[in-house]
Each structure stands twice: as C-alpha cells, then as structure tokens.
Scaffold this motif. Structure first.
Motif, PDB file in Angstrom:
ATOM      1  N   SER A 186       0.832  -1.210   0.000  1.00 33.79           N
ATOM      2  CA  SER A 186       0.000   0.000   0.000  1.00 33.79           C
ATOM      3  C   SER A 186       0.863   1.254   0.000  1.00 33.79           C
ATOM      4  O   SER A 186       0.550   2.238  -0.683  1.00 33.79           O
ATOM      5  CB  SER A 186      -0.924   0.003   1.223  1.00 33.79           C
ATOM      6  N   LEU A 187       1.949   1.250   0.759  1.00 41.88           N
ATOM      7  CA  LEU A 187       2.823   2.426   0.810  1.00 41.88           C
ATOM      8  C   LEU A 187       3.452   2.722  -0.550  1.00 41.88           C
ATOM      9  O   LEU A 187       3.686   3.885  -0.896  1.00 41.88           O
ATOM     10  CB  LEU A 187       3.928   2.205   1.847  1.00 41.88           C
ATOM     11  N   LEU A 188       3.734   1.673  -1.315  1.00 41.49           N
ATOM     12  CA  LEU A 188       4.396   1.839  -2.613  1.00 41.49           C
ATOM     13  C   LEU A 188       3.421   1.887  -3.778  1.00 41.49           C
ATOM     14  O   LEU A 188       3.851   2.016  -4.935  1.00 41.49           O
ATOM     15  CB  LEU A 188       5.381   0.685  -2.833  1.00 41.49           C
ATOM     16  N   LEU A 189       2.137   1.767  -3.505  1.00 43.77           N
ATOM     17  CA  LEU A 189       1.159   1.727  -4.584  1.00 43.77           C
ATOM     18  C   LEU A 189       1.205   3.028  -5.393  1.00 43.77           C
ATOM     19  O   LEU A 189       1.231   4.120  -4.826  1.00 43.77           O
ATOM     20  CB  LEU A 189      -0.241   1.518  -3.999  1.00 43.77           C
ATOM     21  N   ASP A 190       1.228   2.869  -6.726  1.00 45.56           N
ATOM     22  CA  ASP A 190       1.303   4.016  -7.646  1.00 45.56           C
ATOM     23  C   ASP A 190       2.497   4.912  -7.318  1.00 45.56           C
ATOM     24  O   ASP A 190       2.338   6.082  -6.943  1.00 45.56           O
ATOM     25  CB  ASP A 190       0.007   4.824  -7.595  1.00 45.56           C
ATOM     26  N   PRO A 191       3.730   4.405  -7.459  1.00 45.07           N
ATOM     27  CA  PRO A 191       4.915   5.179  -7.053  1.00 45.07           C
ATOM     28  C   PRO A 191       5.388   6.184  -8.103  1.00 45.07           C
ATOM     29  O   PRO A 191       6.580   6.249  -8.425  1.00 45.07           O
ATOM     30  CB  PRO A 191       5.948   4.077  -6.823  1.00 45.07           C
ATOM     31  N   ARG A 192       4.456   6.969  -8.654  1.00 46.41           N
ATOM     32  CA  ARG A 192       4.878   8.052  -9.554  1.00 46.41           C
ATOM     33  C   ARG A 192       5.723   9.041  -8.755  1.00 46.41           C
ATOM     34  O   ARG A 192       5.378   9.403  -7.626  1.00 46.41           O
ATOM     35  CB  ARG A 192       3.654   8.754 -10.136  1.00 46.41           C
ATOM     36  N   LEU A 193       6.812   9.518  -9.344  1.00 44.89           N
ATOM     37  CA  LEU A 193       7.732  10.370  -8.603  1.00 44.89           C
ATOM     38  C   LEU A 193       7.055  11.631  -8.103  1.00 44.89           C
ATOM     39  O   LEU A 193       7.355  12.124  -7.006  1.00 44.89           O
ATOM     40  CB  LEU A 193       8.935  10.714  -9.485  1.00 44.89           C
ATOM     41  N   GLY A 194       6.124  12.154  -8.893  1.00 41.74           N
ATOM     42  CA  GLY A 194       5.445  13.378  -8.468  1.00 41.74           C
ATOM     43  C   GLY A 194       4.650  13.208  -7.198  1.00 41.74           C
ATOM     44  O   GLY A 194       4.364  14.191  -6.500  1.00 41.74           O
ATOM     45  N   ARG A 195       4.287  11.966  -6.859  1.00 38.90           N
ATOM     46  CA  ARG A 195       3.511  11.726  -5.642  1.00 38.90           C
ATOM     47  C   ARG A 195       4.321  12.016  -4.390  1.00 38.90           C
ATOM     48  O   ARG A 195       3.758  12.212  -3.306  1.00 38.90           O
ATOM     49  CB  ARG A 195       3.038  10.265  -5.636  1.00 38.90           C
ATOM     50  N   PHE A 196       5.631  12.088  -4.531  1.00 36.36           N
ATOM     51  CA  PHE A 196       6.486  12.288  -3.368  1.00 36.36           C
ATOM     52  C   PHE A 196       6.920  13.738  -3.195  1.00 36.36           C
ATOM     53  O   PHE A 196       7.736  14.042  -2.332  1.00 36.36           O
ATOM     54  CB  PHE A 196       7.703  11.369  -3.459  1.00 36.36           C
ATOM     55  N   ASP A 197       6.383  14.622  -4.039  1.00 36.97           N
ATOM     56  CA  ASP A 197       6.592  16.054  -3.795  1.00 36.97           C
ATOM     57  C   ASP A 197       5.855  16.431  -2.513  1.00 36.97           C
ATOM     58  O   ASP A 197       4.851  15.818  -2.147  1.00 36.97           O
ATOM     59  CB  ASP A 197       6.073  16.885  -4.967  1.00 36.97           C
ATOM     60  N   THR A 198       6.341  17.440  -1.797  1.00 35.60           N
ATOM     61  CA  THR A 198       5.780  17.752  -0.483  1.00 35.60           C
ATOM     62  C   THR A 198       5.642  19.244  -0.281  1.00 35.60           C
ATOM     63  O   THR A 198       6.364  20.051  -0.894  1.00 35.60           O
ATOM     64  CB  THR A 198       6.685  17.168   0.626  1.00 35.60           C
ATOM     65  N   GLN A 199       4.691  19.622   0.569  1.00 32.36           N
ATOM     66  CA  GLN A 199       4.508  21.020   0.945  1.00 32.36           C
ATOM     67  C   GLN A 199       5.398  21.408   2.121  1.00 32.36           C
ATOM     68  O   GLN A 199       5.516  22.592   2.444  1.00 32.36           O
ATOM     69  CB  GLN A 199       3.036  21.254   1.330  1.00 32.36           C
TER      70      GLN A 199
END
Length: 598
Positions: free
Chosen positions: A428-441
């Motif tokens: 679940s943590l790695l589901l859909d690991p598109r790099l943009g998903r790891f951008d942060t505020q």
C-alpha cells in the motif's frame, strides 16, 4: 523391478544390516533393555516369522528408495524391522559391532569409523511413542558410518473414533505399505535380497509415469488420516506429478465409480471437515511451508485451488473465519491470486510477458537470501484473497492474513507473520509510485528525502524484507485489476509496469537504497542537547535528521556533516519547523504530575 545403484558407503551399510540380522537370527544374543538382559528370542515377535525366512529382517523404506530411483541425493534412511522394535534392534546392532563375529568378518576390515566419528555407530537415541504429537511408535535414531538412520518396526494401523492418531501394532510389509500416504512412498529395499519390493503393485509404475496415487482407495486413506490430503499436494508439487483422477474426484465431490453425485458431495464434505477437525494447525503449517518453500509453489497453489482446499488452508481457522470483514476495497478473487502466482514464477524464470531490470530481480533469483525472500513473497501472494480483510482480535481489527499465519498455520512470528504483514503493508505504501507523488509542501523535506524515508521505513534486512521484494509485490497488487479470466490485459498492465520500473531506476540512480539505510548522524542525546526538547518528541524529529542526511550526503564533507546537521536542525526548530510550537507542550500524565508535586 528396476535396480538401485548404491554408493560404496550405502553398500557397506546394507551389508552391515544384513549381517547383523543374520547374527541376531542365528545366535539368539542377549542385550540390556530397560535395565534387564533379554534374549532376542524373548523379544522377537515370533508370530510374524515364516518358515525359511530370517527371524529378524531389515528393509530400507520410503523416501530413500524413491529418491535413489529418481537418482536424487538422499541422506536420511528409515530402517523398518520385521520382528523387533527400532530401539531394540539398534541395541543389538551396537552389540553386533562389538562382537567377535563382526571383528572376524571381512566386513570389519572395510567398515571403519566414519570421518569425525569415534566408532561405526554413534549414541543411540530413543524417541518414545507420543500419540498426542503424532509420534505413534517408538523410534530409535543413530548415525551409522556417518549416515543418519531411523529404526522402527513394520506396522499396521487401526483408527478409532474421530482421532487421526492410529493404534499401532506390528505388521507385515504389505500392511506397512498400504498404510502409507502415496504409492511412490511405499517402496522397500530389502537389504538381504538387494531387491526393491513394491507391495502396492503401483509404486514403480507411478514413479515412472509421474502419478500421485494412494495405496488404498483415497477415501479410505484420507478418512484414516486427513493430513495425507495435504501430503499428496506437497509431493505432487515437489516432483511435478499428476494427481490421480480418483483423488480429484473424492476431494471435489464428483461422482465416480458406483457413487452417485449426492454421495460424492457428502464424502467430499466429510473429508474437508476431517481435515479441519482432525489435523492440528501445526501440521497444516508444516505441509504448507514445505509446499511454498519447495521447487514449484505455483503448482501447489493451483492444486490446492483445483481440489477445493485453498479456502480451507488460507483463511483464519474457525470461529474467526465467520468474523472476516472487508475493509472498504474490492475482494481479491482466488483466481486472480493464482494468476499473480504464475506471473511471479514467470518473472523469476525470465519468461513473463514483460521484462524488469535485472538489478531489480537478481537479488530475488540468486544469492544467500533469495530463497528466503521468495518464500515470504509466496505467502504474501497466497494470502492475496485476504488482502483487504480483517478479523477482530482483542478488541481491534487485524489483517486476516496475519491471523491465518499465526492461528491457522502456526508459523513463527519473526520469520513469517511479521515479514509477510510488512510486505502487505508495504504494497500500500508503494502503490502508484509516480515520482510526483512524493513532492511535499513541507519546506524541510524534498522529493528525494521523502522517497528515501519511505525506503527506510520498508526495508528490514533482519526480516529479509528488501526494497526489490516489496516493490515487486506492490506492483503485482497494482496489476490485479488487469487480470481477466486468467489472462493479463496489456493495455492495463503496461503503464503500471512502466511506473514501477521508473521508480526503481530513480532509486538506483540516486543511490537512495544505500542512503536510506545509513546510520543516523545524530543520536537521541545529541538531538535533545541541541534543541533542549523533551525525549518524547524524538520519534518526530529523527526522520528530519535522516531526511537531511539523504539530501546532503553527497554535498557535505564527512567531517563537517554532523556540525552542519545540528546547525540546520536548530535553525529549523527555532523557526517553528518540524513540530509547530503550539504542539511542543508535554502532556501532563499522572506520572508527571506526581514528579511535579515531589
């Protein structure tokens, strides 16, 4: 009968067993049994001795004979005795090796102590009969000329009531063969004649044809001991054998022979209920673990499904099976799990419909940890139908797969339940690991440090949870919707595979796996001293220290990194970062209030 080719050591061992039996039969020696000297004639089961035969006979039984015929290595030998218990025979064998008859024989000149052994025979161990632990007959163990031997008498079984633990008594070779699970395990090698004995008349034929067949009608064999159902599946998957149609029919409830459809369905239900009621969960776990650790786990899972056993095995045991609840996601069908198992096998063997980078899969294919990692992945895949299921345990809901492992299969917490649960969570943590998903505020974190922290949270070398395995399992979970009637939809699968491959390649390029697993620059004392904060906040602060390390590992010289990290941490804390100032108040627990009063 086919011929077995014995090694020099095996040939000498068989000669020794033959000579010992002849000495026992002809000399009627005495040995000390339970503190009292007794002669063979007083201990021998005379009723089983026929005219012209030895009063004491020895045969090598079961797996060793099968493996020798298959030209596989086999080191553990089961020696079956005609008229003595295993322990008593072992005592006579020891006495024979110390006798003048042995020392005067040609055999004595060839049979020297094995390497590292002080004598030809080691200490004799006695395993008492313990029906409650499925040890139904007294057994003796010993190392003879460096080989592990178990000694036990030929036996027949009688079952009483609902127990799968039989009443054992001395039996003939035929009775001993018929009580076994499958015909290829019911072969004997007679050490006196040097011949294979196939008392079921099917052992050799089934070995040559690759068939798993029960010595008796499968209904009788399985009713006597339902554990044999799982053993049939295990041996079929181990050797890649076909399961005999009669076994399929009785376990699937299909009419066959003179049996009506209604009778067949009833028999099937009785056998399934017997498996659940008579067989201990520890025995379930032993057989299933051998299947999923064996050479062909995917075939084992397919057989369990085809025989209608999958749900019986991979579900929490009663009464928890009636308390399973779906946690807001789609149910994973059994067939989708089987398709996933086949895809995993194809990926390991390089014949999948798509390719993944070798650096990703190599650690799962070869290396000292490869087999252990594969085993955990096979469990995670087998339990996919429970992926979104929970059951109540101690007033909280727990993943049903973890309960199946601990309660249903009685497997270890550290080596199975916890790591498989971690794989399920990591998917679940790695589901859909598109790099943009790891951008942060969060201004203190970057995409790179976010991915590094995620990797650190997942990987656990002690539990053999690698990023390669967790990422692969997550991809297999993501591909579940692409399976239709056992085939994959390329249009659905291709973008998913590309996303996971891009994530893996990014981790490789940035060396994030090594960065994520590095030792923290600052320990708890250094953080508390730098920020003058309470220790209870350390678990919130430490990830930011690791994030700074991941981001700056290649930018700051090693000797300056600790000082710069402390300076950055102080600045972030003083500017209201990491934990908002209004949340830095320590809760006034009962213990703290008492300390303040003092």
């Amino acid at each position: 009968m086919p011929h077995i080719t014995l090694s020099k050591r095996e040939s000498l061992l068989c000669s020794l067993l033959d000579a010992a039996c002849r000495w026992i039969s002809e000399q009627d020696p005495e040995t000390e049994v339970d503190g009292r000297m007794q002669r063979f004639s007083a201990l021998c089961r005379q009723g089983l001795v026929q005219d012209g035969s030895l009063a004491c006979e020895a045969r090598i039984a079961g797996g060793w004979v099968r493996d020798k015929l298959l030209q596989d290595d086999s080191h553990d030998l089961d020696v079956s005795l005609s008229t003595l218990t295993g322990h008593t025979f072992a005592l006579f064998l020891r006495d024979y090796l110390a006798s003048a008859h042995f020392h005067a024989s040609a055999l004595a000149r060839n049979l020297q102590p094995a390497d590292g052994e002080g004598s030809v025979i080691s200490h004799i161990g006695k395993i008492e009969a313990n029906p409650e632990q499925s040890k139904n007959l007294e057994t003796a163990t010993a190392r003879v000329w460096g080989m592990e031997l178990d000694f036990v008498n030929l036996r027949k079984e009688e079952y009483e009531g609902e127990s799968r633990i039989p009443v054992m008594s001395f039996g003939t070779p035929m009775e001993d063969a018929l009580r076994r699970d499958i015909t290829v395990n019911a072969l004997f090698y007679n050490v006196h004649s040097g011949q294979i004995e196939d008392w079921t008349a099917w052992g050799i034929k089934d070995l040559e044809a690759g068939i798993v067949r029960t010595p008796l009608d499968p209904i009788v064999t399985f009713t006597d001991d339902p554990l044999r159902i799982l053993r049939c599946v295990r041996f079929a998957s181990r050797f890649g054998y076909t399961v005999h149609p009669d076994i399929f029919a009785c376990l699937r409830g299909e009419a066959h022979g003179n049996m009506s459809a209604e009778e067949a369905a009833h028999v099937c239900n009785v056998l399934h209920e017997g498996l659940l009621r008579k067989v201990s969960r520890e025995r379930f776990g032993i057989e299933i673990d051998k299947m999923l650790s064996g050479p062909n786990p995917v075939y084992a899972l397919q057989l369990l499904s085809t025989l209608g056993l999958y749900r019986l095995v991979f579900i929490p045991p009663p009464p928890l099976d009636e308390k399973i609840a779906l946690e807001g996601a789609n149910v994973v069908e059994e067939q989708a799990a089987l398709a996933t198992a086949q895809l995993f096998a194809d990926l390991l063997h390089g014949c999948a419909p798509f390719t993944l980078p070798d650096a990703w899969l190599d650690s799962l294919r070869v290396g000292s940890d490869a087999h252990a990692q594969q085993r955990l992945l096979w469990y995670a895949i087998a339990l996919l139908p429970l992926r979104n299921m929970t059951v109540p345990v101690k007033k909280q809901r727990v993943w049903a797969g973890a309960v199946t492992i601990s309660n249903g299969l009685k497997l270890g917490t550290r080596n199975t339940k916890d790591p498989v649960s971690s794989l399920n969570a990591a998917a679940s943590l790695l589901l859909d690991p598109r790099l943009g998903r790891f951008d942060t505020q969060d201004a203190l974190l970057t995409q790179k440090s976010n991915i590094g922290l995620l990797v650190r949270n997942i990987v656990n070398p002690e539990s053999r949870i690698s990023l390669q395995g967790a990422l692969l399992f997550s991809m297999l979970v993501a591909l579940l919707p692409c399976w239709t009637a056992g085939t994959s939809d390329p249009a659905c699968a291709t973008p998913i595979v590309h996303t996971y491959t891009a994530f893996w390649e990014h981790v490789q390029q940035e060396d994030l796996l090594a960065l994520a697993l590095q030792r923290p620059l600052l320990d708890g004392h250094q953080i508390v001293d730098a920020l003058h904060c309470e220790k209870l906040f350390l678990r919130h602060i430490q990830p930011y220290v690791l994030a700074w390390q991941i981001e700056h590992a290649t930018k700051v010289p090693g000797e300056d990194s600790e000082a710069q990290c402390i300076a950055w941490l102080k600045s972030a804390w003083e500017n209201g970062g990491i934990i908002p100032p209004e949340e830095r108040t320590v809760p006034r627990t009962g213990k703290r209030q008492k300390q303040e009063k003092v």
